[in-house]
Design a protein around this motif. Structure first.
Motif, mmCIF file in Angstrom:
data_model
loop_
_atom_site.group_PDB
_atom_site.id
_atom_site.type_symbol
_atom_site.label_atom_id
_atom_site.label_comp_id
_atom_site.label_asym_id
_atom_site.label_seq_id
_atom_site.Cartn_x
_atom_site.Cartn_y
_atom_site.Cartn_z
ATOM 1 N N MET A 22 129.890 100.773 137.617
ATOM 2 C CA MET A 22 129.610 100.176 136.339
ATOM 3 C C MET A 22 128.803 101.166 135.518
ATOM 4 S SD MET A 22 129.321 97.881 133.980
ATOM 5 C CE MET A 22 130.498 96.885 134.813
ATOM 6 N N VAL A 23 129.295 101.499 134.353
ATOM 7 C CA VAL A 23 128.590 102.376 133.421
ATOM 8 C C VAL A 23 128.194 101.541 132.209
ATOM 9 C CG1 VAL A 23 128.755 104.408 131.927
ATOM 10 C CG2 VAL A 23 129.925 104.391 134.147
ATOM 11 N N VAL A 24 126.916 101.567 131.860
ATOM 12 C CA VAL A 24 126.424 100.874 130.676
ATOM 13 C C VAL A 24 125.977 101.947 129.696
ATOM 14 C CG1 VAL A 24 124.778 99.211 129.747
ATOM 15 C CG2 VAL A 24 125.674 98.902 132.071
ATOM 16 N N LEU A 25 126.606 101.972 128.539
ATOM 17 C CA LEU A 25 126.328 102.988 127.521
ATOM 18 C C LEU A 25 125.199 102.536 126.607
ATOM 19 C CD1 LEU A 25 130.018 103.802 126.527
ATOM 20 C CD2 LEU A 25 128.572 105.011 128.167
ATOM 21 N N GLY A 26 124.288 103.438 126.331
ATOM 22 C CA GLY A 26 123.152 103.135 125.473
ATOM 23 C C GLY A 26 123.479 103.251 123.995
ATOM 24 N N TYR A 27 122.564 102.711 123.206
ATOM 25 C CA TYR A 27 122.650 102.753 121.748
ATOM 26 C C TYR A 27 121.285 103.182 121.215
ATOM 27 C CZ TYR A 27 123.275 101.258 116.939
ATOM 28 O OH TYR A 27 123.359 101.236 115.577
ATOM 29 N N ARG A 28 121.272 103.898 120.111
ATOM 30 C CA ARG A 28 120.033 104.417 119.520
ATOM 31 C C ARG A 28 118.864 103.458 119.735
ATOM 32 N NH1 ARG A 28 123.627 104.297 115.314
ATOM 33 N NH2 ARG A 28 124.895 106.156 115.289
ATOM 34 N N ASN A 29 117.808 103.960 120.356
ATOM 35 C CA ASN A 29 116.696 103.093 120.718
ATOM 36 C C ASN A 29 115.363 103.818 120.510
ATOM 37 O OD1 ASN A 29 116.707 100.504 123.043
ATOM 38 N ND2 ASN A 29 114.830 101.316 122.236
ATOM 39 N N PRO A 30 114.837 103.805 119.285
ATOM 40 C CA PRO A 30 113.593 104.530 119.017
ATOM 41 C C PRO A 30 112.330 103.807 119.476
ATOM 42 C CG PRO A 30 114.388 103.499 117.017
ATOM 43 C CD PRO A 30 115.429 103.248 118.074
ATOM 44 N N GLN A 31 112.442 102.546 119.872
ATOM 45 C CA GLN A 31 111.247 101.810 120.283
ATOM 46 C C GLN A 31 110.949 101.982 121.773
ATOM 47 O OE1 GLN A 31 113.597 98.929 118.457
ATOM 48 N NE2 GLN A 31 113.330 97.424 120.081
ATOM 49 N N THR A 32 109.878 101.374 122.243
ATOM 50 C CA THR A 32 109.432 101.565 123.626
ATOM 51 C C THR A 32 110.041 100.581 124.612
ATOM 52 O OG1 THR A 32 107.507 100.169 123.228
ATOM 53 C CG2 THR A 32 107.229 102.553 122.897
ATOM 54 N N THR A 33 110.799 99.627 124.121
ATOM 55 C CA THR A 33 111.539 98.702 124.979
ATOM 56 C C THR A 33 112.988 98.680 124.509
ATOM 57 O OG1 THR A 33 111.003 96.825 123.554
ATOM 58 C CG2 THR A 33 109.519 97.234 125.425
ATOM 59 N N ALA A 34 113.861 98.163 125.351
ATOM 60 C CA ALA A 34 115.284 98.109 124.991
ATOM 61 C C ALA A 34 115.483 97.255 123.739
ATOM 62 C CB ALA A 34 116.093 97.540 126.154
ATOM 63 N N ASN A 35 116.240 97.783 122.792
ATOM 64 C CA ASN A 35 116.503 97.038 121.568
ATOM 65 C C ASN A 35 117.568 95.958 121.818
ATOM 66 O OD1 ASN A 35 119.064 98.315 121.399
ATOM 67 N ND2 ASN A 35 118.280 99.924 120.086
ATOM 68 N N PHE A 36 117.844 95.158 120.798
ATOM 69 C CA PHE A 36 118.775 94.029 120.904
ATOM 70 C C PHE A 36 120.142 94.467 121.438
ATOM 71 C CE2 PHE A 36 122.132 91.448 118.962
ATOM 72 C CZ PHE A 36 121.805 90.210 119.481
ATOM 73 N N ILE A 37 120.685 95.539 120.891
ATOM 74 C CA ILE A 37 122.018 95.986 121.294
ATOM 75 C C ILE A 37 122.006 96.472 122.744
ATOM 76 C CG2 ILE A 37 123.826 97.714 120.885
ATOM 77 C CD1 ILE A 37 123.202 97.370 117.878
ATOM 78 N N ASN A 38 121.017 97.242 123.124
ATOM 79 C CA ASN A 38 120.939 97.704 124.514
ATOM 80 C C ASN A 38 120.726 96.548 125.482
ATOM 81 O OD1 ASN A 38 121.520 100.420 124.181
ATOM 82 N ND2 ASN A 38 119.407 100.919 123.689
ATOM 83 N N ARG A 39 119.937 95.550 125.100
ATOM 84 C CA ARG A 39 119.751 94.389 125.971
ATOM 85 C C ARG A 39 121.078 93.667 126.169
ATOM 86 N NH1 ARG A 39 115.175 93.550 122.580
ATOM 87 N NH2 ARG A 39 116.200 91.706 121.712
ATOM 88 N N TRP A 40 121.849 93.508 125.085
ATOM 89 C CA TRP A 40 123.152 92.855 125.200
ATOM 90 C C TRP A 40 124.081 93.668 126.105
ATOM 91 C CZ3 TRP A 40 128.137 94.218 124.397
ATOM 92 C CH2 TRP A 40 129.068 93.190 124.538
ATOM 93 N N ARG A 41 124.097 94.987 125.942
ATOM 94 C CA ARG A 41 124.959 95.830 126.772
ATOM 95 C C ARG A 41 124.586 95.731 128.246
ATOM 96 N NH1 ARG A 41 125.965 101.374 123.215
ATOM 97 N NH2 ARG A 41 127.000 100.347 121.466
ATOM 98 N N VAL A 42 123.286 95.675 128.530
ATOM 99 C CA VAL A 42 122.845 95.521 129.922
ATOM 100 C C VAL A 42 123.325 94.178 130.473
ATOM 101 C CG1 VAL A 42 120.840 95.286 131.448
ATOM 102 C CG2 VAL A 42 120.867 97.062 129.675
ATOM 103 N N ARG A 43 123.156 93.116 129.705
ATOM 104 C CA ARG A 43 123.629 91.800 130.165
ATOM 105 C C ARG A 43 125.135 91.819 130.411
ATOM 106 N NH1 ARG A 43 120.219 90.227 126.050
ATOM 107 N NH2 ARG A 43 121.957 89.538 124.740
ATOM 108 N N ALA A 44 125.892 92.470 129.527
ATOM 109 C CA ALA A 44 127.350 92.560 129.714
ATOM 110 C C ALA A 44 127.683 93.339 130.982
ATOM 111 C CB ALA A 44 128.007 93.206 128.500
ATOM 112 N N GLY A 45 126.948 94.393 131.239
ATOM 113 C CA GLY A 45 127.174 95.175 132.452
ATOM 114 C C GLY A 45 126.867 94.381 133.707
ATOM 115 N N ILE A 46 125.740 93.690 133.702
ATOM 116 C CA ILE A 46 125.343 92.912 134.876
ATOM 117 C C ILE A 46 126.314 91.757 135.104
ATOM 118 C CG2 ILE A 46 123.513 91.493 135.910
ATOM 119 C CD1 ILE A 46 122.919 94.584 135.720
ATOM 120 N N ARG A 47 126.731 91.075 134.038
ATOM 121 C CA ARG A 47 127.679 89.971 134.238
ATOM 122 C C ARG A 47 129.047 90.480 134.680
ATOM 123 N NH1 ARG A 47 127.969 88.335 127.972
ATOM 124 N NH2 ARG A 47 129.708 89.657 127.339
ATOM 125 N N SER A 48 129.374 91.726 134.358
ATOM 126 C CA SER A 48 130.635 92.311 134.818
ATOM 127 C C SER A 48 130.631 92.504 136.329
ATOM 128 C CB SER A 48 130.887 93.661 134.138
ATOM 129 O OG SER A 48 131.042 93.488 132.752
#
Length: 160
Positions: free
Chosen positions: A1-27
């Motif tokens: 399983m490869v989860v691709l990141g999205y621009r994330n300038p903050q210190t925690t995962a942004n909304f899009i990265n959190r969604w991608r992680v959830r999609a990866g884990i549910r896969s």
């Protein structure tokens, strides 16, 4: 399983990265795949932490994912994501790429270009569900079409 990141300038995962992680884990969960490695891919943007690390932290601390995690933390583009995860995929039986559907399609096309032998192992991730992103769907569709403009017609096929 490869989860691709999205621009994330903050210190925690942004909304899009959190969604991608959830999609990866549910896969993974959808297949009840034991022994699956999750590769988080994405380098640092804006001098902060790497997207891969932020996504892994979210998976482990919030989603309580306790499986095998690998980090690819040098990539700055989708092409580099694929190039840099290939060594981590060499022995995989199946390969899933989780992201927004158009972005995942682009990444699969890049894997086909770079390593057709590995592309034969591609299976679809559970990164599209009807009703998800409903409000943003029209904008995401336009962005997806723009992002896929460099792919050849046969690379834009959604079937695997």
């Amino acid at each position: 399983m490869v989860v691709l990141g999205y621009r994330n300038p903050q210190t925690t995962a942004n909304f899009i990265n959190r969604w991608r992680v959830r999609a990866g884990i549910r896969s993974i969960t959808a297949d009840s795949a034991r022994g699956t490695r999750v590769i988080f891919s994405g380098g640092a943007t804006s001098g902060g932490a790497a997207e891969a690390q932020l996504m892994a932290d979210y998976a482990e601390s919030v989603l309580e994912f306790a499986g095998t995690v690998l980090l690819e933390d040098q990539s700055r583009t989708t092409w580099e994501n694929i190039t840099n995860v290939i060594p981590l995929l060499e022995d995989a039986d199946r390969i899933k790429i989780a992201s927004q559907p158009a972005h995942a399609l682009k990444a699969r096309a890049y894997l086909r270009r770079q390593r057709p032998d590995l592309a034969e192992k591609l299976v679809r991730a559970d990164d599209y569900r009807p009703g998800e992103w409903m409000i943003a769907k029209p904008l995401l569709a336009l962005y997806g079409l723009w992002m896929l403009r460099g792919l050849k017609a046969d690379e834009r096929k959604t079937s695997l």
